[in-house]
Scaffold this motif. Structure first.
Motif, short mmCIF file in Angstrom:
data_model
loop_
_atom_site.label_atom_id
_atom_site.label_comp_id
_atom_site.label_asym_id
_atom_site.label_seq_id
_atom_site.Cartn_x
_atom_site.Cartn_y
_atom_site.Cartn_z
N UNK A 16 4.49 15.09 40.03
CA UNK A 16 3.13 15.18 40.56
C UNK A 16 2.27 16.10 39.69
N UNK A 17 2.82 17.23 39.27
CA UNK A 17 2.04 18.19 38.48
C UNK A 17 1.66 17.64 37.11
N UNK A 18 2.41 16.64 36.63
CA UNK A 18 2.18 16.13 35.28
C UNK A 18 1.53 14.75 35.27
N UNK A 19 1.10 14.25 36.43
CA UNK A 19 0.49 12.93 36.47
C UNK A 19 -0.88 12.94 35.79
N UNK A 20 -1.26 11.79 35.25
CA UNK A 20 -2.56 11.63 34.60
C UNK A 20 -3.32 10.50 35.28
N UNK A 21 -4.51 10.23 34.77
CA UNK A 21 -5.32 9.16 35.34
C UNK A 21 -4.67 7.79 35.14
N UNK A 22 -3.69 7.70 34.25
CA UNK A 22 -3.00 6.42 34.02
C UNK A 22 -2.07 6.07 35.18
N UNK A 23 -1.77 7.04 36.04
CA UNK A 23 -0.98 6.74 37.23
C UNK A 23 -1.89 6.08 38.26
N UNK A 24 -1.47 4.93 38.83
CA UNK A 24 -2.39 4.18 39.69
C UNK A 24 -2.77 4.95 40.94
N UNK A 25 -1.86 5.81 41.47
CA UNK A 25 -2.20 6.61 42.65
C UNK A 25 -3.32 7.60 42.30
#
Length: 359
Positions: A16-25
């Motif tokens: 979660x801490x490393x997610x970017x805008x490329x993650x659909x959520x």
């Protein structure tokens, strides 16, 4: 809580801490900012849009009760009624063109009510933002609209437009464009201008939202459990199918060998007697096998349908109870027990009793 469960929760939390805008959520939550969503659409289309409104948020569309349903990432319309579906795509599933066709059809069905004229249909855009090149031609933008093969100046005018963006393709113009800035941010997180700075700030705000963090964890845990359950079910079904096919193949070979031996013996004893006996045996054998295979097929189909129906009903009831329990925990400030409620059946039952949540 088992060691494997604890490690899974820790892994999800670290992701979660490393997610970017490329993650659909994260992309869906970022696009809930109406002004920012409008700016992204203007950047992609290269035209001004006065305002947009959400048709649905992570909207699920169904063509029919029996048809395939889809969950759209971003589903909005502008002041002219034009409808946009924007999807973030990180994996090349090699079916995006066909999927875009289905999305256009669902969006058309969603617009028309019974008795409405076809001219009431508004234009629809299906836009895929890809972190790969879907057509392997090195372009950043692939724009499709139905035209006449004999004269590409003649458009069909059906109002459907499909755009594929490749964030990883090389820039095609010497001058940096606003679209290049957006695609570079999707590909690598590079902040190089006003739009990418706004997106980065909104993504940081999304990742700081504890409610969405819990929602993401619940979805990831559910998906992992469904995956594990699917692996076990697939292994069991594969074994059953292998046994059934082996039995069927052995039966076929046995029948063939028996028929060959019977034919040889019948020819030796006399063509007429052998033919009569063979016909009688074949008829009896066919009837027996047909009854056995029909009974087996009917039993398998009935068990499969009963199992699927029972699983669906049980999952629906369980998810409704779990949702009520999680809402109660969050309302009481007991977020620390959310993961335990999701993953530990014994603890979850105890919490159900303490809150008086019945089946």
């Amino acid at each position: 809580m088992t060691r494997e469960t604890a490690e899974m929760i820790q892994s999800i939390d670290e992701r979660w801490s490393n997610l970017t805008i490329a993650n659909d959520f994260v992309f869906c939550k970022t696009m809930l900012n109406t002004d920012l969503c409008r700016e992204v659409l203007e950047t992609i289309l290269g035209v001004p849009i006065e305002r947009i409104e959400y048709v649905g948020r992570h909207e699920q569309l169904d063509a029919s009760p029996e048809g395939k349903s889809v969950c759209l990432d971003v589903y909005v319309r502008d002041e002219a009624g034009t409808v946009y579906n924007v999807e973030m795509q990180t994996t090349d599933t090699r079916e995006l063109p066909r999927r875009s066709r289905y999305y256009h059809a669902l969006m058309a069905v969603d617009q028309l009510t019974k008795g409405s004229p076809y001219n009431a249909l508004k234009d629809t855009y299906v836009i895929f933002i890809c972190r790969f090149d879907p057509f392997k031609l090195g372009r950043r933008v692939y724009y499709f609209e139905n035209t006449c093969r004999g004269d590409d100046r003649l458009t069909l005018g059906d109002g459907t437009k499909t755009i594929f963006l490749s964030a990883t393709a090389p820039k095609q113009e010497p001058a940096e464009s606003r679209l290049d800035e957006f695609l570079d941010y999707v590909a690598s997180g590079t902040v190089a201008g006003e739009l990418s700075a706004k997106l980065a700030a909104e993504v940081a705000s999304v990742l700081d939202n504890q409610k969405w963090r819990l929602e993401y964890m619940m979805l990831e845990v559910r998906d992992q459990l469904n995956f594990d359950r699917g692996v076990l079910q697939g292994r069991a079904e594969g074994l059953a199918q292998g046994l059934a096919q082996g039995k069927e193949q052995g039966l076929a070979e046995g029948i063939a060998q028996g028929r060959e031996a019977g034919l040889a013996e019948g020819l030796a004893q006399g063509k007429e007697a052998g033919l009569a006996e063979g016909l009688a045996q074949g008829k009896e054998q066919g009837l027996t096998e047909g009854l056995a295979q029909g009974r087996e097929a009917g039993l398998a189909e009935g068990l499969a349908q009963g199992k699927e129906q029972g699983r669906s009903e049980g999952m629906a009831e369980g998810e409704e109870r779990l949702a009520r329990l999680l809402a109660a925990l969050i309302a009481d400030g007991r977020e620390g027990q959310v993961a335990q409620a999701v993953l530990d059946p014994a603890a979850r039952e105890g919490l159900y009793r303490s809150y008086g949540i019945d089946r």
